[in-house]
Design a protein around this motif. Structure first.
Motif, mmCIF file in Angstrom:
data_model
loop_
_atom_site.group_PDB
_atom_site.id
_atom_site.type_symbol
_atom_site.label_atom_id
_atom_site.label_comp_id
_atom_site.label_asym_id
_atom_site.label_seq_id
_atom_site.Cartn_x
_atom_site.Cartn_y
_atom_site.Cartn_z
ATOM 1 N N LYS A 94 0.910 6.245 -5.115
ATOM 2 C CA LYS A 94 1.075 7.693 -5.023
ATOM 3 C C LYS A 94 0.231 8.325 -3.910
ATOM 4 O O LYS A 94 -0.686 9.109 -4.166
ATOM 5 C CB LYS A 94 0.766 8.338 -6.368
ATOM 6 C CG LYS A 94 1.721 7.873 -7.472
ATOM 7 C CD LYS A 94 1.688 8.765 -8.676
ATOM 8 C CE LYS A 94 2.876 8.476 -9.588
ATOM 9 N NZ LYS A 94 2.989 9.417 -10.704
ATOM 10 N N PRO A 95 0.547 8.002 -2.661
ATOM 11 C CA PRO A 95 -0.225 8.549 -1.535
ATOM 12 C C PRO A 95 -0.023 10.058 -1.392
ATOM 13 O O PRO A 95 0.968 10.611 -1.873
ATOM 14 C CB PRO A 95 0.348 7.805 -0.328
ATOM 15 C CG PRO A 95 1.746 7.455 -0.740
ATOM 16 C CD PRO A 95 1.661 7.155 -2.209
ATOM 17 N N PRO A 96 -0.939 10.746 -0.700
ATOM 18 C CA PRO A 96 -0.874 12.199 -0.549
ATOM 19 C C PRO A 96 0.122 12.630 0.531
ATOM 20 O O PRO A 96 -0.254 13.204 1.560
ATOM 21 C CB PRO A 96 -2.308 12.584 -0.190
ATOM 22 C CG PRO A 96 -2.828 11.380 0.541
ATOM 23 C CD PRO A 96 -2.189 10.192 -0.122
ATOM 24 N N VAL A 97 1.395 12.358 0.297
ATOM 25 C CA VAL A 97 2.417 12.646 1.301
ATOM 26 C C VAL A 97 2.473 14.132 1.630
ATOM 27 O O VAL A 97 2.621 14.524 2.797
ATOM 28 C CB VAL A 97 3.805 12.158 0.827
ATOM 29 C CG1 VAL A 97 4.865 12.458 1.875
ATOM 30 C CG2 VAL A 97 3.768 10.672 0.509
ATOM 31 N N ALA A 98 2.360 14.986 0.633
ATOM 32 C CA ALA A 98 2.504 16.426 0.852
ATOM 33 C C ALA A 98 1.463 16.959 1.826
ATOM 34 O O ALA A 98 1.745 17.857 2.622
ATOM 35 C CB ALA A 98 2.424 17.175 -0.473
ATOM 36 N N VAL B 179 2.237 -7.380 -5.253
ATOM 37 C CA VAL B 179 3.492 -6.962 -4.616
ATOM 38 C C VAL B 179 3.587 -5.460 -4.780
ATOM 39 O O VAL B 179 3.106 -4.894 -5.765
ATOM 40 C CB VAL B 179 4.700 -7.660 -5.276
ATOM 41 C CG1 VAL B 179 6.005 -7.281 -4.586
ATOM 42 C CG2 VAL B 179 4.511 -9.168 -5.267
ATOM 43 N N CYS B 180 4.192 -4.774 -3.819
ATOM 44 C CA CYS B 180 4.243 -3.308 -3.836
ATOM 45 C C CYS B 180 5.678 -2.808 -3.880
ATOM 46 O O CYS B 180 6.540 -3.309 -3.152
ATOM 47 C CB CYS B 180 3.546 -2.750 -2.599
ATOM 48 S SG CYS B 180 3.504 -0.941 -2.514
ATOM 49 N N LYS B 181 5.914 -1.811 -4.719
ATOM 50 C CA LYS B 181 7.221 -1.160 -4.744
ATOM 51 C C LYS B 181 7.268 -0.022 -3.723
ATOM 52 O O LYS B 181 6.392 0.843 -3.712
ATOM 53 C CB LYS B 181 7.514 -0.586 -6.135
ATOM 54 C CG LYS B 181 7.724 -1.615 -7.213
ATOM 55 C CD LYS B 181 8.074 -0.948 -8.534
ATOM 56 C CE LYS B 181 8.174 -1.957 -9.657
ATOM 57 N NZ LYS B 181 8.504 -1.331 -10.954
ATOM 58 N N LEU B 182 8.299 -0.049 -2.894
ATOM 59 C CA LEU B 182 8.574 1.078 -2.001
ATOM 60 C C LEU B 182 9.355 2.082 -2.841
ATOM 61 O O LEU B 182 10.582 2.080 -2.865
ATOM 62 C CB LEU B 182 9.381 0.604 -0.794
ATOM 63 C CG LEU B 182 9.662 1.652 0.291
ATOM 64 C CD1 LEU B 182 8.366 2.173 0.896
ATOM 65 C CD2 LEU B 182 10.553 1.064 1.380
ATOM 66 N N SER B 183 8.618 2.882 -3.566
ATOM 67 C CA SER B 183 9.222 3.783 -4.545
ATOM 68 C C SER B 183 8.331 5.002 -4.723
ATOM 69 O O SER B 183 7.154 4.997 -4.355
ATOM 70 C CB SER B 183 9.375 3.079 -5.902
ATOM 71 O OG SER B 183 8.099 2.761 -6.449
ATOM 72 N N GLY B 184 8.903 6.061 -5.289
ATOM 73 C CA GLY B 184 8.120 7.211 -5.685
ATOM 74 C C GLY B 184 7.592 8.096 -4.583
ATOM 75 O O GLY B 184 6.879 9.065 -4.862
ATOM 76 N N LEU B 185 7.920 7.816 -3.328
ATOM 77 C CA LEU B 185 7.364 8.612 -2.235
ATOM 78 C C LEU B 185 7.948 10.020 -2.188
ATOM 79 O O LEU B 185 7.252 10.977 -1.848
ATOM 80 C CB LEU B 185 7.590 7.912 -0.893
ATOM 81 C CG LEU B 185 6.831 6.590 -0.676
ATOM 82 C CD1 LEU B 185 7.154 6.023 0.700
ATOM 83 C CD2 LEU B 185 5.332 6.794 -0.835
ATOM 84 N N VAL B 186 9.224 10.167 -2.534
ATOM 85 C CA VAL B 186 9.845 11.492 -2.404
ATOM 86 C C VAL B 186 9.190 12.517 -3.318
ATOM 87 O O VAL B 186 9.094 13.698 -2.969
ATOM 88 C CB VAL B 186 11.366 11.441 -2.667
ATOM 89 C CG1 VAL B 186 12.072 10.626 -1.598
ATOM 90 C CG2 VAL B 186 11.682 10.934 -4.065
ATOM 91 N N THR B 187 8.722 12.084 -4.473
ATOM 92 C CA THR B 187 8.104 13.041 -5.388
ATOM 93 C C THR B 187 6.625 13.257 -5.111
ATOM 94 O O THR B 187 5.986 14.090 -5.771
ATOM 95 C CB THR B 187 8.295 12.595 -6.849
ATOM 96 O OG1 THR B 187 8.003 11.207 -6.973
ATOM 97 C CG2 THR B 187 9.721 12.857 -7.304
ATOM 98 N N GLU B 188 6.062 12.547 -4.137
ATOM 99 C CA GLU B 188 4.701 12.826 -3.691
ATOM 100 C C GLU B 188 4.706 13.803 -2.517
ATOM 101 O O GLU B 188 3.648 14.288 -2.116
ATOM 102 C CB GLU B 188 3.991 11.532 -3.292
ATOM 103 C CG GLU B 188 3.769 10.574 -4.446
ATOM 104 C CD GLU B 188 3.064 11.226 -5.624
ATOM 105 O OE1 GLU B 188 2.029 11.870 -5.411
ATOM 106 O OE2 GLU B 188 3.567 11.093 -6.762
ATOM 107 N N ASP B 189 5.874 14.098 -1.994
ATOM 108 C CA ASP B 189 6.012 15.070 -0.918
ATOM 109 C C ASP B 189 6.301 16.439 -1.525
ATOM 110 O O ASP B 189 6.496 16.590 -2.733
ATOM 111 C CB ASP B 189 7.149 14.642 0.017
ATOM 112 C CG ASP B 189 7.087 15.327 1.371
ATOM 113 O OD1 ASP B 189 6.161 16.141 1.597
ATOM 114 O OD2 ASP B 189 7.963 15.055 2.205
ATOM 115 N N ASP B 190 6.360 17.445 -0.676
ATOM 116 C CA ASP B 190 6.805 18.774 -1.082
ATOM 117 C C ASP B 190 8.272 18.659 -1.472
ATOM 118 O O ASP B 190 9.112 18.319 -0.642
ATOM 119 C CB ASP B 190 6.631 19.740 0.094
ATOM 120 C CG ASP B 190 7.152 21.131 -0.194
ATOM 121 O OD1 ASP B 190 7.703 21.364 -1.291
ATOM 122 O OD2 ASP B 190 7.017 21.994 0.685
#
Length: 280
Positions: free
Chosen positions: A170-174, A195-206
């Protein structure tokens, strides 16, 4: 052929989802059942999915195992059990001996909601992780950036246990910031059993700025570089992603964010790595 390594299902008549608080969560306050999943997958190449727990309720995991029996798209389940329980080994054994227990691939806990940033390194939690390893399951890390130091320590104590990092921590994309998230991600990725999931980034953005691959790209590039494509897997985080983007948009974004990869590397992200990690 594509595996979606992260989605949820729920029936609010069966169980409330207490994390859905505030008016911004209203789009999620309805039932999401297997038929809704199948409808969401139309127009994509996704043929297999991994169903992931949503609440710390021991009754949810057996119900998800039954859903896997009834829906041919669901190829694996990541459930929940109390890692701190003294009888955690018996609880895991009970889940695996369930008539549908073959679908259980891993265990997850909402560590992100724990007030103690070092929760993962508590002695009782480490004992629970040992039980997960002995049961032949993997463990999914649902953490935020400030909890990554503890995750790194825990991972280091179990080199034979496969850990899967959800939502890139959950990086600070916003805000557009990279540090200290990036340094911690690279330290975690130095452990080959993660292993890392490329997931959940859209909801960490505005959410109102979605979808925007340009805003997500710096974080995707860090993950792909740190873990390498062979240790990154696509996940939609549907239906939570609906707060920011439709399923098809999330899928297209992930495809765009991996456009710089060769065919084999891209296939690893969208298919082969997941089948190996989850033994699908």
């Amino acid at each position: 052929m594509t595996v979606d390594t992260h989605h949820h299902l729920w029936d609010l008549d069966v169980r409330d989802q207490p994390w859905m608080t505030g008016p911004e969560m209203q789009p999620l306050r309805r039932d999401f059942r297997p038929a809704d999943l199948v409808a969401a997958l139309r127009g994509t190449t996704v043929d297999s999915t991994v169903l992931v727990q949503t609440v710390s309720d021991p009754d949810e995991t057996p119900e998800m195992l039954v859903l896997a029996d009834s829906c041919d798209r669901i190829a694996g389940v990541v459930g929940w059990t109390d890692l701190t329980a003294r009888d955690v080994r018996e609880r895991l054994g009970h889940l695996l001996s369930n008539p549908s227990g073959r679908w259980l691939k891993g265990i997850r806990h909402q560590v992100e909601d724990e007030p103690d940033p070092d929760w993962l390194t508590r002695p009782e939690v480490l004992s629970g992780l040992a039980a997960v390893e002995d049961a032949g399951l993997l463990y999914e890390l649902l953490v935020r950036p400030h909890q990554l130091p503890a995750a790194i320590k825990a991972v280091g104590q179990f080199p034979q246990l496969t850990f899967v990092l959800d939502h890139c921590a959950k990086p600070p994309v916003a805000s557009g910031e990279l540090e200290p998230w990036e340094s911690r991600i690279r330290a975690l990725a130095a452990h080959p059993n993660v292993v890392c999931k490329l997931s959940g980034l859209v909801t960490e953005d505005d959410w109102s700025a979605q979808p925007d691959a340009g805003r997500l790209r710096p974080y995707a590039e860090v993950v792909l570089d740190a873990f390498g494509p062979a240790r990154v897997m696509f996940g939609s985080d549907w239906p939570v992603c609906l707060l920011a983007a439709e399923y098809g948009e999330v899928f297209r974004l992930a495809w765009e964010l991996t456009s710089g990869l060769g065919d084999a590397a891209r296939q690893a992200v969208f298919d082969t790595t997941a089948r190996q990690v989850y033994e699908l």
